[in-house]
Design a protein around this motif. Structure first.
Motif, PDB file in Angstrom:
ATOM      1  N   PRO A 240     -26.188  49.528 -12.912  1.00 60.80           N
ATOM      2  CA  PRO A 240     -27.555  49.853 -13.361  1.00 60.80           C
ATOM      3  C   PRO A 240     -27.816  49.533 -14.823  1.00 60.80           C
ATOM      4  O   PRO A 240     -28.938  49.146 -15.181  1.00 60.80           O
ATOM      5  CB  PRO A 240     -27.656  51.360 -13.088  1.00 60.80           C
ATOM      6  CG  PRO A 240     -26.701  51.603 -11.959  1.00 60.80           C
ATOM      7  CD  PRO A 240     -25.564  50.662 -12.186  1.00 60.80           C
ATOM      8  N   ALA A 241     -26.816  49.655 -15.682  1.00 59.29           N
ATOM      9  CA  ALA A 241     -27.027  49.371 -17.108  1.00 59.29           C
ATOM     10  C   ALA A 241     -27.329  47.907 -17.367  1.00 59.29           C
ATOM     11  O   ALA A 241     -27.869  47.562 -18.429  1.00 59.29           O
ATOM     12  CB  ALA A 241     -25.793  49.793 -17.907  1.00 59.29           C
ATOM     13  N   ASN A 242     -27.000  47.033 -16.396  1.00 59.62           N
ATOM     14  CA  ASN A 242     -27.212  45.594 -16.576  1.00 59.62           C
ATOM     15  C   ASN A 242     -28.340  45.040 -15.720  1.00 59.62           C
ATOM     16  O   ASN A 242     -28.578  43.832 -15.733  1.00 59.62           O
ATOM     17  CB  ASN A 242     -25.914  44.840 -16.262  1.00 59.62           C
ATOM     18  CG  ASN A 242     -24.832  45.131 -17.258  1.00 59.62           C
ATOM     19  OD1 ASN A 242     -24.910  44.707 -18.403  1.00 59.62           O
ATOM     20  ND2 ASN A 242     -23.824  45.879 -16.837  1.00 59.62           N
ATOM     21  N   TRP A 243     -29.019  45.887 -14.978  1.00 59.51           N
ATOM     22  CA  TRP A 243     -30.109  45.399 -14.144  1.00 59.51           C
ATOM     23  C   TRP A 243     -31.213  44.797 -15.010  1.00 59.51           C
ATOM     24  O   TRP A 243     -31.575  45.350 -16.052  1.00 59.51           O
ATOM     25  CB  TRP A 243     -30.658  46.536 -13.288  1.00 59.51           C
ATOM     26  CG  TRP A 243     -29.691  46.917 -12.187  1.00 59.51           C
ATOM     27  CD1 TRP A 243     -28.561  46.280 -11.825  1.00 59.51           C
ATOM     28  CD2 TRP A 243     -29.800  48.049 -11.318  1.00 59.51           C
ATOM     29  NE1 TRP A 243     -27.940  46.931 -10.780  1.00 59.51           N
ATOM     30  CE2 TRP A 243     -28.681  48.025 -10.446  1.00 59.51           C
ATOM     31  CE3 TRP A 243     -30.731  49.088 -11.192  1.00 59.51           C
ATOM     32  CZ2 TRP A 243     -28.473  48.978  -9.467  1.00 59.51           C
ATOM     33  CZ3 TRP A 243     -30.522  50.046 -10.207  1.00 59.51           C
ATOM     34  CH2 TRP A 243     -29.410  49.986  -9.350  1.00 59.51           C
TER      35      TRP A 243
ATOM     36  N   THR B 169     -28.061  43.072  -2.204  1.00 59.18           N
ATOM     37  CA  THR B 169     -27.913  43.839  -3.449  1.00 59.18           C
ATOM     38  C   THR B 169     -26.572  44.553  -3.532  1.00 59.18           C
ATOM     39  O   THR B 169     -26.316  45.249  -4.514  1.00 59.18           O
ATOM     40  CB  THR B 169     -29.043  44.880  -3.581  1.00 59.18           C
ATOM     41  OG1 THR B 169     -29.032  45.737  -2.430  1.00 59.18           O
ATOM     42  CG2 THR B 169     -30.394  44.213  -3.725  1.00 59.18           C
ATOM     43  N   ALA B 170     -25.722  44.387  -2.529  1.00 60.78           N
ATOM     44  CA  ALA B 170     -24.399  45.008  -2.533  1.00 60.78           C
ATOM     45  C   ALA B 170     -23.326  43.937  -2.525  1.00 60.78           C
ATOM     46  O   ALA B 170     -23.484  42.884  -1.896  1.00 60.78           O
ATOM     47  CB  ALA B 170     -24.221  45.922  -1.324  1.00 60.78           C
ATOM     48  N   GLY B 171     -22.227  44.203  -3.234  1.00 61.85           N
ATOM     49  CA  GLY B 171     -21.048  43.355  -3.189  1.00 61.85           C
ATOM     50  C   GLY B 171     -19.927  44.073  -2.471  1.00 61.85           C
ATOM     51  O   GLY B 171     -20.055  45.235  -2.074  1.00 61.85           O
ATOM     52  N   SER B 172     -18.798  43.392  -2.307  1.00 60.28           N
ATOM     53  CA  SER B 172     -17.679  44.003  -1.593  1.00 60.28           C
ATOM     54  C   SER B 172     -16.373  43.429  -2.103  1.00 60.28           C
ATOM     55  O   SER B 172     -16.225  42.214  -2.255  1.00 60.28           O
ATOM     56  CB  SER B 172     -17.805  43.751  -0.090  1.00 60.28           C
ATOM     57  OG  SER B 172     -16.761  44.390   0.617  1.00 60.28           O
ATOM     58  N   THR B 173     -15.423  44.302  -2.378  1.00 61.04           N
ATOM     59  CA  THR B 173     -14.099  43.891  -2.833  1.00 61.04           C
ATOM     60  C   THR B 173     -13.140  45.066  -2.589  1.00 61.04           C
ATOM     61  O   THR B 173     -13.404  45.911  -1.715  1.00 61.04           O
ATOM     62  CB  THR B 173     -14.140  43.457  -4.320  1.00 61.04           C
ATOM     63  OG1 THR B 173     -12.852  42.983  -4.714  1.00 61.04           O
ATOM     64  CG2 THR B 173     -14.589  44.571  -5.232  1.00 61.04           C
TER      65      THR B 173
ATOM     66  N   PHE C 287     -23.187  49.030  -3.938  1.00 62.19           N
ATOM     67  CA  PHE C 287     -24.607  48.700  -4.077  1.00 62.19           C
ATOM     68  C   PHE C 287     -24.937  48.643  -5.574  1.00 62.19           C
ATOM     69  O   PHE C 287     -25.529  49.553  -6.139  1.00 62.19           O
ATOM     70  CB  PHE C 287     -25.457  49.731  -3.336  1.00 62.19           C
ATOM     71  CG  PHE C 287     -25.334  49.617  -1.842  1.00 62.19           C
ATOM     72  CD1 PHE C 287     -26.304  48.972  -1.093  1.00 62.19           C
ATOM     73  CD2 PHE C 287     -24.219  50.122  -1.181  1.00 62.19           C
ATOM     74  CE1 PHE C 287     -26.186  48.844   0.290  1.00 62.19           C
ATOM     75  CE2 PHE C 287     -24.083  50.006   0.194  1.00 62.19           C
ATOM     76  CZ  PHE C 287     -25.067  49.362   0.936  1.00 62.19           C
ATOM     77  N   GLN C 288     -24.556  47.506  -6.180  1.00 64.25           N
ATOM     78  CA  GLN C 288     -24.489  47.424  -7.630  1.00 64.25           C
ATOM     79  C   GLN C 288     -25.519  46.490  -8.267  1.00 64.25           C
ATOM     80  O   GLN C 288     -25.566  46.365  -9.481  1.00 64.25           O
ATOM     81  CB  GLN C 288     -23.093  46.954  -8.044  1.00 64.25           C
ATOM     82  CG  GLN C 288     -22.706  45.605  -7.451  1.00 64.25           C
ATOM     83  CD  GLN C 288     -21.248  45.268  -7.675  1.00 64.25           C
ATOM     84  OE1 GLN C 288     -20.472  46.074  -8.167  1.00 64.25           O
ATOM     85  NE2 GLN C 288     -20.845  44.060  -7.324  1.00 64.25           N
ATOM     86  N   MET C 289     -26.342  45.803  -7.447  1.00 64.15           N
ATOM     87  CA  MET C 289     -27.332  44.877  -7.996  1.00 64.15           C
ATOM     88  C   MET C 289     -28.745  45.381  -7.750  1.00 64.15           C
ATOM     89  O   MET C 289     -28.991  46.207  -6.865  1.00 64.15           O
ATOM     90  CB  MET C 289     -27.181  43.487  -7.377  1.00 64.15           C
ATOM     91  CG  MET C 289     -25.946  42.751  -7.830  1.00 64.15           C
ATOM     92  SD  MET C 289     -24.595  42.961  -6.669  1.00 64.15           S
ATOM     93  CE  MET C 289     -25.014  41.722  -5.449  1.00 64.15           C
ATOM     94  N   HIS C 290     -29.690  44.837  -8.544  1.00 66.79           N
ATOM     95  CA  HIS C 290     -31.104  45.134  -8.360  1.00 66.79           C
ATOM     96  C   HIS C 290     -31.762  43.977  -7.618  1.00 66.79           C
ATOM     97  O   HIS C 290     -31.441  42.808  -7.847  1.00 66.79           O
ATOM     98  CB  HIS C 290     -31.784  45.341  -9.714  1.00 66.79           C
ATOM     99  CG  HIS C 290     -33.143  45.958  -9.613  1.00 66.79           C
ATOM    100  ND1 HIS C 290     -34.270  45.238  -9.254  1.00 66.79           N
ATOM    101  CD2 HIS C 290     -33.557  47.237  -9.813  1.00 66.79           C
ATOM    102  CE1 HIS C 290     -35.318  46.045  -9.242  1.00 66.79           C
ATOM    103  NE2 HIS C 290     -34.917  47.259  -9.576  1.00 66.79           N
TER     104      HIS C 290
ATOM    105  N   ARG D 287     -33.255  38.179  -6.350  1.00 64.55           N
ATOM    106  CA  ARG D 287     -34.310  37.191  -6.097  1.00 64.55           C
ATOM    107  C   ARG D 287     -34.322  36.117  -7.182  1.00 64.55           C
ATOM    108  O   ARG D 287     -34.444  34.920  -6.893  1.00 64.55           O
ATOM    109  CB  ARG D 287     -35.676  37.883  -6.034  1.00 64.55           C
ATOM    110  CG  ARG D 287     -35.882  38.757  -4.807  1.00 64.55           C
ATOM    111  CD  ARG D 287     -37.175  39.567  -4.943  1.00 64.55           C
ATOM    112  NE  ARG D 287     -38.325  38.693  -5.093  1.00 64.55           N
ATOM    113  CZ  ARG D 287     -39.050  38.229  -4.077  1.00 64.55           C
ATOM    114  NH1 ARG D 287     -38.732  38.559  -2.842  1.00 64.55           N
ATOM    115  NH2 ARG D 287     -40.086  37.447  -4.295  1.00 64.55           N
ATOM    116  N   ARG D 288     -34.198  36.543  -8.426  1.00 64.72           N
ATOM    117  CA  ARG D 288     -34.253  35.582  -9.537  1.00 64.72           C
ATOM    118  C   ARG D 288     -33.079  34.604  -9.470  1.00 64.72           C
ATOM    119  O   ARG D 288     -33.244  33.397  -9.696  1.00 64.72           O
ATOM    120  CB  ARG D 288     -34.245  36.349 -10.853  1.00 64.72           C
ATOM    121  CG  ARG D 288     -34.635  35.526 -12.075  1.00 64.72           C
ATOM    122  CD  ARG D 288     -34.753  36.417 -13.301  1.00 64.72           C
ATOM    123  NE  ARG D 288     -35.866  37.351 -13.188  1.00 64.72           N
ATOM    124  CZ  ARG D 288     -35.754  38.680 -13.218  1.00 64.72           C
ATOM    125  NH1 ARG D 288     -34.559  39.243 -13.358  1.00 64.72           N
ATOM    126  NH2 ARG D 288     -36.813  39.439 -13.112  1.00 64.72           N
TER     127      ARG D 288
END
Length: 489
Positions: free
Chosen positions: A255-258, A285-289, A344-347, A352-353
């Protein structure tokens, strides 16, 4: 004059050839696994005839960011990829490849994402390529040699710095890999197996790939607060070594980097003025590792994708598991480990951008060994075409196809793939632009796409209306064999 009779003809489809130009109606003639003719609709004749009128025909999709290294050998049906129109996967991303390493111990994270100790049994790329060809997968396999795998091979403890002699050992292993047809070299400086390595080590290895015309892909050191510095680090390495850079699964995480994708993409644009730089992304909007307590902060939702000691919690919300155990989420993550997580770490605005950026390729980053995988494994490509292209109108359909085909093929040196052109491989997808969609969800991730009529791999009909035919046309792609010159057989 005798009229040619081709092995197979697809009649009257609307061709999107991968160039981002408007479609046109034509016949495609297939002979010996290649596109032998493209001619006005109704003009070609074949031993087998398929009516493609009313359907789009595009080049087969290329998944530039895959982790199917072991699946290509142990589960060659590759259903998750094939049913979404993927005909080629590039494995060995994020510094994690199944080769070259004959494991003498349990693979450390993140190598455990793609295989067990028994799976790491290939001392050379040549040995792995032979195993892939023997297995006969349904899709084509291109390989990157992973930095972490090289380090684990050479160092007893990959958390330690490598000596000059150990770097030379890694260079020799990579040299064999490139001579045996690898597409390039990948790093994952984010992970503990490579985090200690400086850019001098990366450059020394990337130079080996560069000598053979390979690429350098990087899961950068920090996708959080340090994302800009990490982009520069990856680009510096590629520029110093003299080869194409690909920024893997580009994101601004946490969230601090959205909102920082404006800044990160401007950085990429600036670096592209000096040196070739591309990137790949997945449409979620989610990654996985791996499930890492250090990245569990209680601010974002985390799902458990697998857990070795507690498989009963696969697919569950980490917060719910923690509440049941009466501990915080970090402690729950420790108890579940070794494990995988979906973060769920992206905005959405950043996703989209990044997807809309003209130099972004599509990659699933799917993890097929996960018990409860991220839905991107089954749905990434139809999600781009259905949700982001048709519904959200992020780009027009020919442009969406370019990002999955020609752009990817050109970046990774696969000149015989990714385009509808006489002489190129007959890797084809026949689909409905009005109906193609992903059905895989975070709750129910193992679901095939809808709206895909046929998938052809090297001229072999491999999928009909979502059902695998049982025919397997894929093979190992060796960089030297994928070059293409006009008129070359």
């Amino acid at each position: 004059m005798t009229t040619p009779i081709y092995d197979t003809v697809l009649h009257g489809g609307t061709l999107l050839d991968g160039s981002a130009t408007p479609g046109y109606q034509a016949d495609i003639g297939i002979q010996a696994g290649r596109i032998a003719a493209i001619a006005p609709a109704g003009s070609l004749h074949g031993q087998q005839q398929h009516d493609a009128s009313g359907w789009i025909i595009s080049p087969g999709f290329i998944d530039v960011h895959a982790h199917d290294d072991q699946q290509a050998v142990s589960a060659p049906a590759m259903q998750a990829k094939l049913t979404q129109g993927v005909t080629t996967v590039v494995v060995g991303n994020c510094g994690i490849s199944l080769v070259p390493w004959v494991a003498d111990r349990t693979p450390p994270a993140p190598l455990n994402l793609i295989g067990s100790q028994a799976d790491y049994c290939y001392p050379t790329v040549a040995a792995y390529a032979a195993a892939v060809d023997a297995a006969g997968p349904t899709v084509n396999i291109g390989l990157l040699v992973g930095h972490s795998t090289l380090r684990v091979n050479v160092l007893d403890d990959p958390a330690q710095a490598a000596s000059a002699a150990q770097v030379e050992q890694m260079q020799a292993l990579l040299e064999e890999g490139m001579q045996s047809g690898a597409l390039g070299f990948s790093s994952g400086l984010f992970y503990p197996t490579s985090k200690i390595a400086g850019n001098d080590e990366v450059i020394a290895l990337a130079k080996v790939a560069a000598r053979h015309g390979g690429v350098y892909t990087s899961h950068i050191r920090d996708e959080y607060a340090g994302v800009i510095d990490s982009i520069h680090e990856a680009c510096d390495a590629g520029e110093a070594a003299g080869l194409q850079v690909v920024l893997s699964h580009h994101k601004c995480a946490g969230p601090a980097n959205w909102g920082r994708s404006n800044e990160s993409l401007a950085c990429v644009t600036e670096r592209r003025r000096r040196h070739p730089v591309g990137l790949d992304a997945y449409p979620y909007t989610a990654g996985s590792t791996t499930l890492n307590p250090d990245y569990v902060d209680g601010k974002i939702k985390v799902l458990v994708s697998w857990s070795e000691p507690h498989p009963e919690h696969n697919g569950r919300d980490l917060a719910e598991v923690a509440a049941e155990w009466g501990v915080d989420q970090k402690e729950a993550a420790r108890r579940l480990s070794p494990a995988g997580g979906i973060y769920f770490q992206m905005h959405e605005d950043d996703v989209r951008r990044i997807l809309a950026y003209p130099h972004t390729m599509i990659g699933s980053d799917g993890l097929p060994r996960d018990a409860h995988p991220h839905p991107r494994l089954w749905g990434a490509f139809p999600r781009v075409l259905g949700h982001y292209c048709r519904e959200e109108k992020l780009f027009h359909l020919p442009e969406a196809i370019r990002r999955m085909t020609t752009l990817s093929a050109d970046t990774f040196g696969l000149r015989r793939r990714g385009r509808l052109q006489v002489g190129c491989a007959a890797d084809l997808v026949v689909f409905s632009p009005a109906h193609i969609r992903d059905t895989a969800t975070f709750a129910d991730p193992k679901q095939p796409a809808q709206g895909i009529h046929q998938v052809w791999v090297n001229g072999v009909l491999s999928v009909i209306d979502g059902v695998l035919t049982g025919q397997r046309g894929g093979r190992m792609l060796r960089r030297q064999q994928e070059r293409f010159d006009e008129g070359q057989p």
